[in-house]
Write a protein that holds these residues in place. Sequence first.
Motif, short mmCIF file in Angstrom:
data_model
loop_
_atom_site.label_atom_id
_atom_site.label_comp_id
_atom_site.label_asym_id
_atom_site.label_seq_id
_atom_site.Cartn_x
_atom_site.Cartn_y
_atom_site.Cartn_z
N ASN A 60 -4.08 5.66 -2.64
CA ASN A 60 -3.83 6.43 -3.86
C ASN A 60 -5.09 6.43 -4.72
OD1 ASN A 60 -2.96 7.58 -6.24
ND2 ASN A 60 -1.23 6.20 -6.55
N PRO A 61 -5.91 7.47 -4.64
CA PRO A 61 -7.16 7.51 -5.41
C PRO A 61 -6.95 7.47 -6.92
CG PRO A 61 -7.13 9.20 -3.70
CD PRO A 61 -5.74 8.65 -3.78
N ARG A 62 -5.75 7.83 -7.39
CA ARG A 62 -5.48 7.86 -8.84
C ARG A 62 -4.93 6.53 -9.36
NH1 ARG A 62 -4.34 13.26 -10.72
NH2 ARG A 62 -2.66 12.43 -11.99
N TYR A 66 -8.80 -2.04 -6.59
CA TYR A 66 -8.89 -0.60 -6.40
C TYR A 66 -9.59 -0.25 -5.09
CZ TYR A 66 -9.96 4.31 -7.21
OH TYR A 66 -10.05 5.67 -7.08
N ALA A 67 -10.64 -0.99 -4.74
CA ALA A 67 -11.35 -0.72 -3.49
C ALA A 67 -10.43 -0.84 -2.28
CB ALA A 67 -12.53 -1.68 -3.34
N ARG A 97 0.83 -1.21 0.00
CA ARG A 97 0.00 0.00 0.00
C ARG A 97 0.86 1.25 0.00
NH1 ARG A 97 -3.61 -3.35 2.94
NH2 ARG A 97 -2.53 -2.98 4.91
N ALA A 124 -7.01 8.29 -15.37
CA ALA A 124 -6.78 8.72 -13.99
C ALA A 124 -6.08 10.07 -13.94
CB ALA A 124 -5.95 7.66 -13.25
N ALA A 151 -7.47 2.27 -3.00
CA ALA A 151 -7.83 3.64 -3.35
C ALA A 151 -7.53 4.62 -2.24
CB ALA A 151 -9.31 3.71 -3.74
N GLU A 152 -7.66 4.18 -0.97
CA GLU A 152 -7.38 5.09 0.14
C GLU A 152 -5.92 5.53 0.14
OE1 GLU A 152 -7.80 5.29 5.04
OE2 GLU A 152 -8.53 3.54 3.93
N GLN A 185 -9.19 10.12 -10.73
CA GLN A 185 -9.74 8.91 -10.12
C GLN A 185 -9.27 7.69 -10.87
OE1 GLN A 185 -13.97 8.93 -9.55
NE2 GLN A 185 -14.08 6.78 -9.00
N GLY A 186 -8.77 6.72 -10.10
CA GLY A 186 -8.31 5.47 -10.69
C GLY A 186 -9.44 4.49 -10.92
N SER A 187 -9.08 3.23 -11.17
CA SER A 187 -10.10 2.23 -11.50
C SER A 187 -9.48 0.84 -11.48
CB SER A 187 -10.67 2.51 -12.90
OG SER A 187 -9.63 2.44 -13.88
#
Length: 399
Positions: free
Chosen positions: A121-123, A114-115, A89, A192, A118-119, A197-199
């Motif tokens: 790195n949101p991208r 991603y879930a 992480r 992103a 994401a915290e 926002q990533g995915s």
Amino acid sequence: MSLLEGVRILSVEQYGAGPFGTAYLAAMGAEVIKIEQPEEGGDVARHVGPYFDRQLPDSNQSFFFHSLNAGKKSVGLNLREPRGREVLRRLAAHSDAVLNNMRGDVPEKLGLTYAQLAEANPRLVCAHLSGYGRQGERAHWPGYDYLMQAEAGYFSLTGEPDGPPSRMGLSMIDYMTGVVMALALVSGVMDARRTGQGSDVDVSLFDVALHNLNYLGSWYLNAGAQTRREPRSAHPSLVPCQLYRTADGWIYLMCNKEKFWGELCKCIGRPEWASDPRYARFDNRLQHRDELTVLLDGVLSTRTTAEWMVDFGGKVPASPVLSMQQALDSEFAQGDGRIETLRDGSGRGVRLLRNPVRSSKPCAAPGMAPRYGEHTDGVLAACGFNAEEISALRADGIV
């Protein structure tokens, strides 16, 4: 500056499909960091034979491994331990993407979605390459290239009509799925950077194998046509497009435009065939394929393949039929940097096929595939770990 310079990718990868795809990204300048399990001695490909260079370090002797991992970095990290997943992480917070080519039910267990990231790195883009996808009844199934070829119909399309079902000679589903994943990952990173926002992006061996049926699939889905194997590796509808006999072997012709049929007829001294109503157009030639094969064999077998290639070169789409050894030793394959020698710090070299992507922008020369864990300390330090933390992680077997 190379095309993907400044893009950092953590790749929890092993064996073939994933590493093949990330090799493209590394060749275009991305920083690809292999995340490898310590207790397994790293990527299983490090131990795949039968050909090794025993003068290289123990973890770096397999030519199979070198063919898939040039220009990458290696970090040994135990993702089965909670502390290892926490290290990931922290690395992900400084990265553009995290890729894996695990069985479909494994990424969530290892914290690679991603879930889950994401915290940090949101991208972040989380790219998943699996056998059958991460959802559905086969998510837990292991998947391999030849299995996909068998189930997606390739065996029924490959080989001679009276022979057994056959696979292709190369692991093309692995290769294509790796490249498709590389495309999906780069597309995700572009999105992103545009949106902040990533995915998750997913691709599976089976879906790629099925999608590759392409126009044959459309023929069946819309016209009920069941394409069969044709003699001499012939195209199902275009003629001439198959193997023909020469004085010393075989030649493959691909007159896939009408103009090439006329040019072929001139080159072989049979200009009248171009206007013969039996052969004038594709549909005529398809109807008379067998008799045309006999006629072309008769003419082409009067000279050697090499002699015909002199006449056909640049006029008629034609190719000699070579063994792999002949192909690699040919003057054309040897030219223009298509084969390169990568060297380690001691000067020891490994000859490899160069990545085919070329750019007008300068690209750094690729390095040899990394030794297991070669870059662990450097990557951790670059992502904010201090020497004391690294020492403690190493002492506890996390890295």
